[in-house]
Design an enzyme around this catalytic site. Sequence first.
Site, PDB file in Angstrom:
ATOM      1  N   ASP A 174      32.353  49.443  34.520  1.00 59.50           N
ATOM      2  CA  ASP A 174      31.929  49.788  35.877  1.00 59.50           C
ATOM      3  C   ASP A 174      31.112  51.077  35.779  1.00 59.50           C
ATOM      4  O   ASP A 174      31.583  52.158  36.128  1.00 59.50           O
ATOM      5  CB  ASP A 174      33.158  49.956  36.774  1.00 59.50           C
ATOM      6  N   VAL A 220      35.340  46.299  26.854  1.00 60.73           N
ATOM      7  CA  VAL A 220      35.964  45.327  25.959  1.00 60.73           C
ATOM      8  C   VAL A 220      35.498  43.928  26.391  1.00 60.73           C
ATOM      9  O   VAL A 220      35.499  43.606  27.584  1.00 60.73           O
ATOM     10  CB  VAL A 220      37.503  45.431  26.018  1.00 60.73           C
ATOM     11  N   LEU A 269      46.079  43.001  34.671  1.00 57.08           N
ATOM     12  CA  LEU A 269      45.649  43.718  33.461  1.00 57.08           C
ATOM     13  C   LEU A 269      45.147  42.781  32.363  1.00 57.08           C
ATOM     14  O   LEU A 269      45.615  41.650  32.229  1.00 57.08           O
ATOM     15  CB  LEU A 269      46.813  44.564  32.921  1.00 57.08           C
ATOM     16  N   HIS A 270      44.189  43.281  31.614  1.00 58.12           N
ATOM     17  CA  HIS A 270      43.659  42.551  30.456  1.00 58.12           C
ATOM     18  C   HIS A 270      43.376  43.567  29.347  1.00 58.12           C
ATOM     19  O   HIS A 270      43.642  44.765  29.518  1.00 58.12           O
ATOM     20  CB  HIS A 270      42.408  41.758  30.845  1.00 58.12           C
ATOM     21  N   GLY A 320      40.826  45.037  28.380  1.00 54.14           N
ATOM     22  CA  GLY A 320      39.999  46.187  28.776  1.00 54.14           C
ATOM     23  C   GLY A 320      40.872  47.325  29.265  1.00 54.14           C
ATOM     24  O   GLY A 320      40.748  48.470  28.816  1.00 54.14           O
ATOM     25  N   HIS A 321      41.805  47.007  30.167  1.00 50.79           N
ATOM     26  CA  HIS A 321      42.734  48.024  30.678  1.00 50.79           C
ATOM     27  C   HIS A 321      43.605  48.561  29.531  1.00 50.79           C
ATOM     28  O   HIS A 321      43.840  49.765  29.416  1.00 50.79           O
ATOM     29  CB  HIS A 321      43.673  47.426  31.727  1.00 50.79           C
ATOM     30  N   GLN A 361      38.420  49.866  49.270  1.00 51.68           N
ATOM     31  CA  GLN A 361      37.210  49.650  48.477  1.00 51.68           C
ATOM     32  C   GLN A 361      36.705  48.208  48.534  1.00 51.68           C
ATOM     33  O   GLN A 361      35.724  47.859  47.894  1.00 51.68           O
ATOM     34  CB  GLN A 361      37.402  50.094  47.029  1.00 51.68           C
ATOM     35  N   MET A 415      43.755  48.313  39.178  1.00 49.25           N
ATOM     36  CA  MET A 415      44.198  47.483  40.299  1.00 49.25           C
ATOM     37  C   MET A 415      45.075  46.329  39.798  1.00 49.25           C
ATOM     38  O   MET A 415      45.247  45.330  40.502  1.00 49.25           O
ATOM     39  CB  MET A 415      42.993  46.945  41.072  1.00 49.25           C
ATOM     40  N   GLY A 416      45.608  46.462  38.583  1.00 48.24           N
ATOM     41  CA  GLY A 416      46.475  45.419  38.052  1.00 48.24           C
ATOM     42  C   GLY A 416      45.680  44.231  37.547  1.00 48.24           C
ATOM     43  O   GLY A 416      44.498  44.354  37.264  1.00 48.24           O
TER      44      GLY A 416
HETATM   45  P1  AMP Z   1      40.104  47.685  37.744  1.00 44.07           P
HETATM   46  O1  AMP Z   1      41.535  47.295  37.612  1.00 44.07           O
HETATM   47  O2  AMP Z   1      39.147  46.544  37.681  1.00 44.07           O
HETATM   48  O3  AMP Z   1      39.856  48.623  38.891  1.00 44.07           O
HETATM   49  O4  AMP Z   1      39.775  48.532  36.447  1.00 44.07           O
HETATM   50  C1  AMP Z   1      40.542  49.642  36.073  1.00 44.07           C
HETATM   51  C2  AMP Z   1      39.848  50.385  34.969  1.00 44.07           C
HETATM   52  O5  AMP Z   1      39.673  49.517  33.850  1.00 44.07           O
HETATM   53  C3  AMP Z   1      38.439  50.863  35.376  1.00 44.07           C
HETATM   54  O6  AMP Z   1      38.203  52.141  34.829  1.00 44.07           O
HETATM   55  C4  AMP Z   1      37.558  49.816  34.748  1.00 44.07           C
HETATM   56  O7  AMP Z   1      36.253  50.270  34.474  1.00 44.07           O
HETATM   57  C5  AMP Z   1      38.315  49.519  33.467  1.00 44.07           C
HETATM   58  N1  AMP Z   1      37.916  48.220  32.916  1.00 44.07           N
HETATM   59  C6  AMP Z   1      37.844  47.035  33.568  1.00 44.07           C
HETATM   60  N2  AMP Z   1      37.380  46.076  32.760  1.00 44.07           N
HETATM   61  C7  AMP Z   1      37.148  46.670  31.552  1.00 44.07           C
HETATM   62  C8  AMP Z   1      36.653  46.206  30.291  1.00 44.07           C
HETATM   63  N3  AMP Z   1      36.301  44.935  30.101  1.00 44.07           N
HETATM   64  N4  AMP Z   1      36.549  47.095  29.292  1.00 44.07           N
HETATM   65  C9  AMP Z   1      36.900  48.397  29.468  1.00 44.07           C
HETATM   66  N5  AMP Z   1      37.371  48.887  30.625  1.00 44.07           N
HETATM   67  C10 AMP Z   1      37.492  48.036  31.650  1.00 44.07           C
END
Ligand code: AMP
Length: 268
Positions: free
Chosen positions: A142, A168, A26-27, A29-30, A54, A23-24
């Site tokens: 998640d 992460v 970005l950090h 983790g993404h 959602q 969902m952008g």
């Molecule tokens: P989101 O943009 O929050 O919907 O996340 C997109 C994807 O990145 C999803 O598969 C999340 O589980 C994953 N994600 C979000 N935060 C982290 C993190 N800290 N470490 C690893 N994956 C992550």
Amino acid sequence: MRVFRSVAELQFDAPKVGFVPTMGALHEGHVSLMRRAKLECGFCVASIFVNPTQFGPNEDFNKYPRDEARDFELAKSAGVDAVFCPSVESVYNGSTTTVRVGGVTDLWEGPLRPGHFEGVATVVHKLFGMVRPTIAYFGLKDFQQCCVIAKMVSDLYLPIELVFCETVREPDGLAMSSRNRYLSQEERALAPRIYAVLNQVSGSTSGLSEALLEGRTALQNIGFRVEYLAAVNTVMQPIETREPNSRLIVAAWLGTTRLIDNIALTKS
Ligand code: AMP
């Protein structure tokens, strides 16, 4: 890096496509998912789509952080070959089909965020249909979402491989999240304690229910409003004794920010 803004434009010529839906905002983790997709597939597509279906009516859809220019820079530096940023209209225009995954959504985030997983499963199914990836990458951050996607792919026989990647964290242990920016300075200082408590419960030599109770009390004493702290099996059912592949999951509010986290439950 190519940018696609509609389904009609989407086209790439790659034998193996790794896909990272986001969902952008970005950090790292993404970025870790994108790097892995690129490494394993040779071609990485990332979607950036803040999915309205959602979010609950009192959730942060309108104020969800959006910064496309920065996201593009990060995606490019992670090796992403194509970003897909469709409009809400192009994803949902005239759409009357939804995907509701049963069982794994019955507890935890399911009842606390009505409609959330239906929105997630529906959009992920749509994105799979549009991008047609070979492998899709999701973060264990998640955890229940991973279970929902896995069940959808298995129940509907979708021809896609799934890879779930480790969470992460910031150096102090806080799981990276686009929502961490909502935390005040004081809350940000307390937030890593959620991970510390998870580890404390996981490593505890007490019985599981006692350890969970101690963990909940510890979080409350720090100032969290705990929604759940539980040990679950691979189908998201609560467990009373430690089982292989079980997980500790938590959701707790710090002020007006809701944090979720989880770790593997070690056997003791
Ligand atoms: P989101 O943009 O929050 O919907 O996340 C997109 C994807 O990145 C999803 O598969 C999340 O589980 C994953 N994600 C979000 N935060 C982290 C993190 N800290 N470490 C690893 N994956 C992550």
